[in-house]
Design a protein around this motif. Structure first.
Motif, PDB file in Angstrom:
ATOM      1  N   ARG A 500       0.805  -1.083  -0.019  1.00 16.08           N
ATOM      2  CA  ARG A 500      -0.140   0.193   0.094  1.00 16.08           C
ATOM      3  C   ARG A 500       0.917   1.153  -0.136  1.00 16.08           C
ATOM      4  O   ARG A 500       2.037   1.467   0.661  1.00 16.08           O
ATOM      5  CB  ARG A 500      -0.958   0.007   1.292  1.00 16.08           C
ATOM      6  N   GLY A 501       0.536   2.335  -0.694  1.00 17.63           N
ATOM      7  CA  GLY A 501       1.316   3.639  -0.796  1.00 17.63           C
ATOM      8  C   GLY A 501       2.083   3.800  -1.962  1.00 17.63           C
ATOM      9  O   GLY A 501       2.759   4.951  -2.073  1.00 17.63           O
ATOM     10  N   PHE A 502       2.117   2.802  -2.904  1.00 19.75           N
ATOM     11  CA  PHE A 502       2.725   2.785  -4.157  1.00 19.75           C
ATOM     12  C   PHE A 502       2.113   2.956  -5.111  1.00 19.75           C
ATOM     13  O   PHE A 502       0.994   2.176  -5.206  1.00 19.75           O
ATOM     14  CB  PHE A 502       3.754   1.459  -4.315  1.00 19.75           C
ATOM     15  N   ASP A 503       2.129   3.979  -6.137  1.00 20.53           N
ATOM     16  CA  ASP A 503       1.298   4.327  -7.217  1.00 20.53           C
ATOM     17  C   ASP A 503       1.871   4.007  -8.374  1.00 20.53           C
ATOM     18  O   ASP A 503       1.109   4.227  -9.506  1.00 20.53           O
ATOM     19  CB  ASP A 503       0.659   5.576  -6.987  1.00 20.53           C
ATOM     20  N   THR A 525       3.360   9.206  -1.391  1.00 20.73           N
ATOM     21  CA  THR A 525       3.652  10.368  -0.385  1.00 20.73           C
ATOM     22  C   THR A 525       4.856  10.933  -0.226  1.00 20.73           C
ATOM     23  O   THR A 525       4.717  12.120  -0.317  1.00 20.73           O
ATOM     24  CB  THR A 525       3.123   9.617   0.817  1.00 20.73           C
ATOM     25  N   SER A 526       5.886  10.244  -0.258  1.00 18.68           N
ATOM     26  CA  SER A 526       7.243  10.759  -0.166  1.00 18.68           C
ATOM     27  C   SER A 526       7.865  11.048  -1.878  1.00 18.68           C
ATOM     28  O   SER A 526       8.943  12.103  -1.696  1.00 18.68           O
ATOM     29  CB  SER A 526       8.056   9.842   0.610  1.00 18.68           C
ATOM     30  N   GLY A 527       7.463  10.547  -2.533  1.00 16.27           N
ATOM     31  CA  GLY A 527       7.935  10.844  -3.798  1.00 16.27           C
ATOM     32  C   GLY A 527       9.316  10.255  -4.113  1.00 16.27           C
ATOM     33  O   GLY A 527       9.889  10.313  -5.128  1.00 16.27           O
ATOM     34  N   GLY A 549      12.002  13.361  -4.885  1.00 17.76           N
ATOM     35  CA  GLY A 549      11.307  14.143  -5.560  1.00 17.76           C
ATOM     36  C   GLY A 549      10.572  13.893  -6.924  1.00 17.76           C
ATOM     37  O   GLY A 549      10.214  14.873  -7.653  1.00 17.76           O
ATOM     38  N   TRP A 550      10.026  12.857  -6.932  1.00 17.41           N
ATOM     39  CA  TRP A 550       9.384  12.201  -8.032  1.00 17.41           C
ATOM     40  C   TRP A 550       7.980  12.525  -7.844  1.00 17.41           C
ATOM     41  O   TRP A 550       7.145  12.028  -8.850  1.00 17.41           O
ATOM     42  CB  TRP A 550       9.699  10.977  -8.306  1.00 17.41           C
ATOM     43  N   ASN A 551       7.481  13.369  -6.830  1.00 19.32           N
ATOM     44  CA  ASN A 551       5.901  13.609  -6.812  1.00 19.32           C
ATOM     45  C   ASN A 551       5.264  14.437  -8.127  1.00 19.32           C
ATOM     46  O   ASN A 551       4.289  14.242  -8.335  1.00 19.32           O
ATOM     47  CB  ASN A 551       5.842  14.542  -5.476  1.00 19.32           C
ATOM     48  N   GLY A 552       5.975  15.128  -8.773  1.00 19.65           N
ATOM     49  CA  GLY A 552       5.547  15.630  -9.676  1.00 19.65           C
ATOM     50  C   GLY A 552       5.523  15.022 -11.024  1.00 19.65           C
ATOM     51  O   GLY A 552       4.912  15.726 -12.019  1.00 19.65           O
ATOM     52  N   MET A 553       5.712  13.806 -10.962  1.00 20.52           N
ATOM     53  CA  MET A 553       5.694  12.857 -12.262  1.00 20.52           C
ATOM     54  C   MET A 553       4.306  12.099 -12.061  1.00 20.52           C
ATOM     55  O   MET A 553       4.094  11.488 -11.334  1.00 20.52           O
ATOM     56  CB  MET A 553       6.789  12.269 -12.419  1.00 20.52           C
ATOM     57  N   ASP A 554       3.440  12.124 -13.213  1.00 23.68           N
ATOM     58  CA  ASP A 554       2.255  11.586 -13.209  1.00 23.68           C
ATOM     59  C   ASP A 554       2.337  10.066 -13.971  1.00 23.68           C
ATOM     60  O   ASP A 554       1.500   9.318 -14.052  1.00 23.68           O
ATOM     61  CB  ASP A 554       1.074  12.309 -13.476  1.00 23.68           C
ATOM     62  N   MET A 555       3.467   9.854 -14.745  1.00 26.33           N
ATOM     63  CA  MET A 555       3.775   8.489 -15.420  1.00 26.33           C
ATOM     64  C   MET A 555       5.164   8.445 -15.482  1.00 26.33           C
ATOM     65  O   MET A 555       5.775   9.115 -15.922  1.00 26.33           O
ATOM     66  CB  MET A 555       3.089   8.911 -16.969  1.00 26.33           C
TER      67      MET A 555
END
Length: 659
Positions: A500-503, A525-527, A549-555
């Protein structure tokens, strides 16, 4: 809903880009020149320079043979294989005669006051006829006795008072001896040219043609004995009905006569040398025997440091430290291999088997070439012949091949396949059907609406097949669905818990080295980005953080070797801008700083890489337009960028493409 991928393919979809094919290269670093059996000529030179006599050189390359003597005054018949027009032409000259058996008739130098420049023998209704060329016109010579001489003859030969005759083909080549025209037994149309000489006159040309006359005299003497013995073996092996004893090309050994001239009589080049004449006379009559008969003394330019086992006990495989022939390199493009073996489709991979003797693990015994349409296995000798290589003793390095294993080949036909989940939770396979095209969809699973992120990778859990990896959000379990290699499923199993928590899930090959397999995942959560390598026993090794810092990537998805440097790469889209970034893998489980490679990707809501979708030798991207449901192919240029996109499907609205 329109059936996906069975509809529109834009014109040009199946056209292979030559620049992209050329991006796939095979570098061959080799040693040696020739088949490597028996005496190495470069090895003989090295041994001679080291102080070995010709007898020692021959004993090293033909162990178990003994020396004997056969007179060089013996005649030898050499088939001139380059004369293929079924006629035998010679230059006219004073004191030229035509001979059949022991009878001969002198040929005139003029006919009807015209000067004869050429003579020829040919077949007319199966019978030998002779004609003279006067003022560029062929005519009957009108000489009494010639018709009688040729009546019923199956062979006739030109002989000259000075002992030399010039045969006319693409040049005027002078031979010492007779030039004979022979009707091949059993044929009424096949005429061949044969030079009849003695070993004393034949061998200096062979030695000069086969070995530089400037080399050490002991090497030249070894060559003279090997050449004499080879021709004697050829001669002894022929049946009594044979019309020749040996030939003048590398199919036997090279023989070029005395010299070449122009039509005007100007000397072009000579094919003997005082040093090779001396080498023949110094070893006059010496032959190598095995079991009392001439040995099969094969030789080649260079064995590359290790000789090849031949067909006789004395043709042994052994290390040769005296062969100093320089290493060589040849680079083949994917386009060359594809053109030579079109049945495999666009070339993708190459594997070899070796004999285990010598450098590189030995010579190639077989080569398997794999392409988008299949594979072919050929012998090492066939591979050498197909590409004009100097030998089969070589190393092989592939560059620009996108994957070491078929990550998206679901049914084992060497073509990349698509897997997609429909809005109703049915999982479909779209099996490859040529460059950037697919067959009609086949349902391979139901109830997949309960699964979250999915990815596909080859051999993650040790099945040696493509596998589907999926997370079940309700239980946080990671499932592996192994393919059966034929387009279906094996038995699924739980591969891990607590996910859980991995997208973002990315199945990737070669990330931490050639042949490696693993998962790259993002913590939403952490990116942070983590890499889980396959542990070789059906599971995963502990995750290693490879990025933040990968929060900004959606794919995020696997690209394969996008830039052609031999390492797997990642591609990622930035949600806020729609920019596409390339993260070049370092081949050790990490990556370099991201580089922007595209803009305007925000309109796409599904992307799949890590496959050579158009089968041109480089990896590509498939992307779906969110507004139209159109599927687009973005071909790679093999160096980190794109070629123009092509639409390859429509009607994909609502489908989830498995990355």
């Amino acid at each position: 809903m329109v059936a996906a991928l069975t509809g529109l393919l834009l014109a040009g979809t199946g056209v292979v880009s030559q620049s992209a094919v050329a991006a796939v290269t095979v570098t061959l670093d080799g040693r040696g020149f020739g088949h490597g059996i028996g005496m190495s000529q470069y090895g003989a030179a090295g041994r001679a320079e080291a102080g070995q006599a010709y007898s020692q050189i021959l004993a090293a390359y033909y162990p178990g043979t003994t020396t004997g003597s056969l007179a060089d005054s013996q005649s030898v018949r050499v088939w001139i294989q380059g004369d293929t027009d079924r006629q035998t032409w010679v230059r006219a000259e004073p004191n030229l005669s035509l001979r059949v058996g022991t009878s001969s008739v002198a040929l005139p130098t003029t006919i009807s006051a015209g000067t004869v420049t050429l003579w020829r023998l040919r077949l007319v209704s199966g019978a030998l006829v002779i004609e003279a060329n006067v003022s560029n016109t062929w005519r009957a010579p009108g000489v009494p006795g010639l018709s009688t001489l040729l009546s019923g003859a199956t062979a006739a030969e030109f002989v000259a008072g000075d002992g030399t005759v010039q045969l006319v083909t693409s040049t005027y080549r002078e031979y010492r001896g007779a030039v004979r025209a022979v009707r091949v037994p059993g044929s009424t149309t096949d005429l061949r040219t044969v030079v009849v000489s003695t070993y004393a006159n034949y061998l200096p040309s062979v030695v000069t043609s086969e070995m530089p006359a400037s080399w050490h005299i002991q090497a030249l003497r070894a060559q003279a004995v090997a050449a004499r013995t080879y021709a004697r073996f050829d001669q002894a092996s022929k049946p009594t009905s044979a019309w020749y004893d040996t030939c003048d090309t590398t199919s036997c050994q090279v023989f070029q006569g005395l010299a070449d001239y122009t039509a005007a009589g100007t000397l072009i080049r000579t094919h003997t040398h005082p040093r090779t004449i001396s080498a023949v006379s110094d070893t006059s009559g010496v032959v190598l025997l095995y079991g009392g008969t001439p040995a099969f003394t094969q030789f080649s330019a260079s064995n590359g440091g290790y000789s090849v086992q031949g067909s006789r006990p004395y043709l042994t495989a052994a290390a040769d430290p005296y062969d100093g022939y320089a290493p060589w390199r040849v680079t083949l493009t994917g386009a060359q291999i594809t053109a030579a073996y079109p049945s495999i489709g666009v070339f993708r991979d190459l594997t070899v088997a070796r004999d285990g003797r010598g450098p590189y693990g030995g010579r190639l015994t077989s080569v398997t070439l794999t392409g988008g349409q299949g594979a072919v296995t050929i012998t090492g000798a066939q591979f050498r012949s197909a590409f004009g290589l100097r030998s089969t003793l070589l190393s092989v390095t592939l560059d620009g091949v996108p994957l070491s294993s078929p990550q998206r080949d679901w049914n084992g036909d060497q073509q990349p396949d698509l897997i997609a989940r429909g809005p109703d939770g049915v999982l479909y396979a779209y099996l490859g059907n040529g460059p950037a095209s697919w067959r009609s969809r086949v349902p391979i699973g139901r109830g997949w609406q309960s699964m979250g992120a999915m990815t596909q990778v080859w051999n993650l859990s040790g099945t040696r097949t493509p596998e589907l990896i999926a997370i079940q959000p309700s239980t946080a379990q990671l499932f592996v669905y192994p393919g059966d290699g034929r387009g279906g499923w094996g038995t699924p199993r739980v591969m891990g818990r607590g996910w859980r928590g991995f997208d973002q899930f990315v199945g990737i090959q070669d990330w931490s080295g050639p042949g490696s397999t693993g998962l790259i995942v993002r913590n939403r959560t952490s990116g942070t980005l983590l890499y889980y390598a396959a542990n070789g026993s059906g599971g995963l090794s502990p995750g290693v953080q490879i990025g933040t810092g990968w929060n900004g990537m959606d794919m995020i998805f696997a690209a394969g070797d996008w830039d052609g440097d031999g390492h797997a790469d990642l591609l990622a889209r930035q949600a806020a801008t729609g920019y596409l970034y390339l993260y070049r893998g370092n081949g050790r489980g990490g990556f370099l700083s991201g580089a922007r490679v595209g803009t305007g990707w925000g309109t796409m809501d599904a992307m799949v890489g890590a496959a050579d979708w158009d089968q041109d030798g480089t990896v590509d991207i498939l992307a779906r337009d969110a507004a139209t449901g159109a599927l687009w192919l973005y071909p790679s240029d093999g160096a980190g960028s794109f070629r123009p996109r092509q639409q390859v499907g429509h009607g994909w609205t609502g489908f989830d493409l498995v990355r």
